[in-house]
Design a protein around this motif. Structure first.
Motif, mmCIF file in Angstrom:
data_model
loop_
_atom_site.group_PDB
_atom_site.id
_atom_site.type_symbol
_atom_site.label_atom_id
_atom_site.label_comp_id
_atom_site.label_asym_id
_atom_site.label_seq_id
_atom_site.Cartn_x
_atom_site.Cartn_y
_atom_site.Cartn_z
ATOM 1 N N VAL A 290 0.853 -1.196 0.000
ATOM 2 C CA VAL A 290 0.000 0.000 0.000
ATOM 3 C C VAL A 290 0.886 1.242 0.000
ATOM 4 O O VAL A 290 1.605 1.508 0.962
ATOM 5 C CB VAL A 290 -0.939 0.014 1.222
ATOM 6 N N TRP A 291 0.819 2.008 -1.073
ATOM 7 C CA TRP A 291 1.660 3.196 -1.229
ATOM 8 C C TRP A 291 0.995 4.480 -0.734
ATOM 9 O O TRP A 291 1.675 5.380 -0.235
ATOM 10 C CB TRP A 291 2.020 3.374 -2.697
ATOM 11 N N CYS A 292 -0.304 4.607 -0.912
ATOM 12 C CA CYS A 292 -0.933 5.906 -0.644
ATOM 13 C C CYS A 292 -2.410 5.729 -0.284
ATOM 14 O O CYS A 292 -3.052 4.747 -0.675
ATOM 15 C CB CYS A 292 -0.795 6.833 -1.851
ATOM 16 N N ILE A 293 -2.935 6.693 0.465
ATOM 17 C CA ILE A 293 -4.326 6.693 0.916
ATOM 18 C C ILE A 293 -4.815 8.136 0.883
ATOM 19 O O ILE A 293 -4.078 9.060 1.273
ATOM 20 C CB ILE A 293 -4.461 6.150 2.358
ATOM 21 N N THR A 294 -6.039 8.352 0.430
ATOM 22 C CA THR A 294 -6.609 9.694 0.501
ATOM 23 C C THR A 294 -8.116 9.601 0.659
ATOM 24 O O THR A 294 -8.717 8.541 0.468
ATOM 25 C CB THR A 294 -6.253 10.535 -0.740
ATOM 26 N N GLU A 295 -8.721 10.721 1.009
ATOM 27 C CA GLU A 295 -10.170 10.820 1.133
ATOM 28 C C GLU A 295 -10.671 11.843 0.136
ATOM 29 O O GLU A 295 -10.164 12.967 0.074
ATOM 30 C CB GLU A 295 -10.571 11.230 2.554
ATOM 31 N N ALA A 296 -11.662 11.471 -0.670
ATOM 32 C CA ALA A 296 -12.241 12.389 -1.640
ATOM 33 C C ALA A 296 -13.179 13.361 -0.929
ATOM 34 O O ALA A 296 -13.516 13.184 0.245
ATOM 35 C CB ALA A 296 -12.979 11.610 -2.715
ATOM 36 N N LYS A 297 -13.620 14.373 -1.649
ATOM 37 C CA LYS A 297 -14.492 15.387 -1.065
ATOM 38 C C LYS A 297 -15.828 14.806 -0.622
ATOM 39 O O LYS A 297 -16.498 15.360 0.253
ATOM 40 C CB LYS A 297 -14.728 16.514 -2.078
ATOM 41 N N ASP A 298 -16.218 13.675 -1.221
ATOM 42 C CA ASP A 298 -17.481 13.041 -0.835
ATOM 43 C C ASP A 298 -17.317 12.073 0.337
ATOM 44 O O ASP A 298 -18.258 11.389 0.714
ATOM 45 C CB ASP A 298 -18.107 12.323 -2.025
ATOM 46 N N ARG A 345 -11.940 20.694 -6.584
ATOM 47 C CA ARG A 345 -13.145 20.384 -7.349
ATOM 48 C C ARG A 345 -13.650 18.979 -7.094
ATOM 49 O O ARG A 345 -14.670 18.577 -7.641
ATOM 50 C CB ARG A 345 -12.857 20.544 -8.847
ATOM 51 N N GLY A 346 -12.917 18.218 -6.295
ATOM 52 C CA GLY A 346 -13.320 16.854 -6.008
ATOM 53 C C GLY A 346 -12.772 15.836 -6.976
ATOM 54 O O GLY A 346 -13.131 14.650 -6.900
ATOM 55 N N ARG A 347 -11.907 16.260 -7.890
ATOM 56 C CA ARG A 347 -11.304 15.305 -8.824
ATOM 57 C C ARG A 347 -10.238 14.487 -8.106
ATOM 58 O O ARG A 347 -9.491 15.014 -7.278
ATOM 59 C CB ARG A 347 -10.670 16.042 -10.014
ATOM 60 N N LEU A 348 -10.155 13.220 -8.459
ATOM 61 C CA LEU A 348 -9.147 12.341 -7.894
ATOM 62 C C LEU A 348 -7.995 12.216 -8.876
ATOM 63 O O LEU A 348 -8.169 11.774 -10.013
ATOM 64 C CB LEU A 348 -9.743 10.961 -7.613
ATOM 65 N N TRP A 349 -6.784 12.613 -8.422
ATOM 66 C CA TRP A 349 -5.576 12.523 -9.227
ATOM 67 C C TRP A 349 -4.818 11.273 -8.787
ATOM 68 O O TRP A 349 -4.553 11.087 -7.599
ATOM 69 C CB TRP A 349 -4.710 13.760 -9.045
ATOM 70 N N VAL A 350 -4.468 10.451 -9.752
ATOM 71 C CA VAL A 350 -3.807 9.180 -9.481
ATOM 72 C C VAL A 350 -2.437 9.177 -10.154
ATOM 73 O O VAL A 350 -2.342 9.229 -11.384
ATOM 74 C CB VAL A 350 -4.647 7.998 -10.006
ATOM 75 N N GLY A 351 -1.384 9.153 -9.348
ATOM 76 C CA GLY A 351 -0.027 9.120 -9.878
ATOM 77 C C GLY A 351 0.476 7.687 -9.943
ATOM 78 O O GLY A 351 0.382 6.943 -8.961
ATOM 79 N N THR A 352 1.013 7.289 -11.080
ATOM 80 C CA THR A 352 1.430 5.912 -11.276
ATOM 81 C C THR A 352 2.944 5.786 -11.424
ATOM 82 O O THR A 352 3.659 6.770 -11.575
ATOM 83 C CB THR A 352 0.779 5.310 -12.544
ATOM 84 N N TYR A 353 3.392 4.543 -11.393
ATOM 85 C CA TYR A 353 4.794 4.230 -11.644
ATOM 86 C C TYR A 353 5.014 4.071 -13.145
ATOM 87 O O TYR A 353 4.564 3.095 -13.755
ATOM 88 C CB TYR A 353 5.199 2.946 -10.914
ATOM 89 N N ASN A 354 5.642 5.083 -13.736
ATOM 90 C CA ASN A 354 6.043 5.082 -15.150
ATOM 91 C C ASN A 354 4.896 5.043 -16.153
ATOM 92 O O ASN A 354 5.104 4.742 -17.330
ATOM 93 C CB ASN A 354 7.007 3.922 -15.448
ATOM 94 N N GLN A 363 -17.869 14.680 -11.399
ATOM 95 C CA GLN A 363 -18.881 15.520 -12.031
ATOM 96 C C GLN A 363 -19.011 15.232 -13.524
ATOM 97 O O GLN A 363 -20.069 15.423 -14.114
ATOM 98 C CB GLN A 363 -18.533 16.998 -11.823
ATOM 99 N N MET A 364 -17.926 14.765 -14.137
ATOM 100 C CA MET A 364 -17.966 14.455 -15.562
ATOM 101 C C MET A 364 -18.314 13.004 -15.820
ATOM 102 O O MET A 364 -18.604 12.624 -16.955
ATOM 103 C CB MET A 364 -16.603 14.771 -16.198
ATOM 104 N N ASN A 365 -18.261 12.191 -14.787
ATOM 105 C CA ASN A 365 -18.486 10.755 -14.958
ATOM 106 C C ASN A 365 -19.979 10.419 -14.805
ATOM 107 O O ASN A 365 -20.370 9.641 -13.960
ATOM 108 C CB ASN A 365 -17.671 9.965 -13.932
#
Length: 423
Positions: A290-298, A345-354, A363-365
């Motif tokens: 497990v590399w990372c954990i976050t909570e979205a605006k919802d 804005r509540g968007r979830l940004w996901v950073g990946t390995y390479n 909101q767009m989904n």
């Protein structure tokens, strides 16, 4: 099936030309069933300086800052601007991998690197100031190997290092304070590699270490309390290599480990509930790294692992897992997830390995996307020519050359009908 009720359906011309898009159905983002997420992906082809994303952060002006293996990126929503090291500019950033990002109380961006120490971005001059590694206790940091930077509720900056313990900068006193492991002091830091820092109730800090488990630190008493893995105790921490600690809005502490899964601590008993990967459980954690954990605006909890993104289902205490699908351009760009960030804005940004960045915008989904997928139940072909709404549950889909698909909206299941060429 109910009695057929026919309706005239308008055919949208663009459906003939969008080869990847098969069917759109309005969908609410609910956890009663696994949601279908569409991601927008960015890579070096779009202007990123590198596809290995270590950290993501949004400043007060709305710019997104992205830490990579090669340079710092600023994204304005349209283009990426990369900051790299320059031998001709003493105010440029280091050429070392950028690991951590944090804003101080004055909205100055602090940048932690692996080998180059800490830099502070000067917004007015658009350059960087390096915090020098100092010999005196109150001046400078003691290590240039930085794992994490965290601003507490009192504006103090805490720095986790890769071997020299915990550093703290107090802007009021303009001094650095240092905390290290002392084998002769049981109330000292458990390990000098401090990977992750967060703040809980009453200003108490929680630290994840690499080899020393979880630490609770009270800045008022300067005492550390250790939480370690105990063999035979199912309610202890699952492992001592703690990569990420995170406090959510319900004041629950999450601890992600390397190889031992995810932990959720009961704040009253300090006992841990463990979540681990089970290959036979489709609703289990996607991976034990497990590399990372976050909570979205919802309020939903997202977990980035070494193999996929997991969304915690509060009601059922399990997970929905999202992975890269090579046949779906709107899936995650890659499976090893190294960083997560929920913006204003509540968007979830996901950073990946390479594999760059994937962005999920709730909101767009508003639509569910269905594509022809190899060896999976899906629409018969991506070239859709017509729809017919049979009743409240069934839609008939006409394709260009692959017959008809009958879609069961409730069960999300396709049944195919093709011409039988036999005489």
């Amino acid at each position: 099936m109910d009695k057929l009720k026919f309706k005239k359906i308008k055919i949208f011309p663009w459906l003939f030309f969008e080869a990847s898009l098969s069917l759109l159905l309005f969908s609410q983002f609910s956890l009663a069933q696994k949601p279908t997420l569409a991601f927008k992906n960015y890579s070096v082809e779009d202007g990123l300086s590198h596809n290995y994303i270590r950290a993501i952060l949004q400043d007060a002006e709305g710019f997104i800052w992205i830490a990579t293996e090669d340079g710092l990126n600023k994204f304005d929503g349209y283009t990426f601007h990369a900051y790299r090291s320059s031998t001709e500019d003493s105010t440029s950033i280091s050429d070392h991998p950028i690991i951590a990002l944090e804003l101080d109380s004055e909205q100055n961006l602090w940048i932690g690197t692996w080998g180059g120490g800490v830099f502070v971005y000067n917004k007015k001059q658009d350059n960087f100031r390096r915090i020098i590694q100092g010999q005196e206790k109150s001046r400078g940091i003691h290590s240039n190997l930085i794992y994490d930077i965290f601003k507490d509720s009192r504006g103090r900056m805490w720095i986790g290092t890769g071997g020299m313990g915990l550093e703290m900068y107090d802007p009021k006193q303009q001094k650095f304070f240092h905390y290290k492991h002392n084998p002769e002091d049981a109330s000292s830091l458990s390990h000098n590699r401090v990977m992750s820092i967060t703040e809980g109730e009453n200003g108490v800090l929680w630290l994840g270490t690499l080899g020393g488990g979880l630490n609770r630190f009270d800045p008022e008493t300067a005492k550390f309390t250790k939480f370690l893995h105990e063999e035979g105790n199912a309610y202890s921490l699952s492992g001592n290599e703690v990569f990420k600690v995170f406090f959510d809005s319900k004041q629950r502490l999450w601890a992600g480990t390397w190889g031992s899964g995810l932990n959720l601590m009961d704040k009253d008993t300090h006992q841990f509930t463990r979540f681990k990967h089970d290959p036979d459980d489709p609703f289990g954690l996607s991976n034990d790294e497990v590399w990372c954990i976050t909570e979205a605006k919802d309020g939903r909890i997202w977990i980035g692992t070494d193999h996929g993104l997991a969304l915690y289902n509060e009601e059922k205490k399990n997970f929905y897992v999202f992975e890269h699908d090579p046949f779906d351009p709107k899936s995650l760009s890659g499976n090893p997830i190294k960083s997560l960030y929920s913006d204003a804005r509540g968007r979830l940004w996901v950073g990946t390995y390479n594999k760059g960045i994937s962005i999920f915008d709730k909101q767009m989904n508003l639509f569910e996307h269905y594509y022809k997928k190899f060896n999976q139940n899906s629409v018969a072909d991506n070239n859709v020519s017509a729809f017919l709404n049979l009743n409240d549950r069934h839609v008939l889909i006409g394709t260009d050359g692959q017959g008809l698909s009958l879609f069961d909206i409730e069960n999300k299941w396709f049944t195919h009908y093709q011409h039988d060429k036999r005489p």
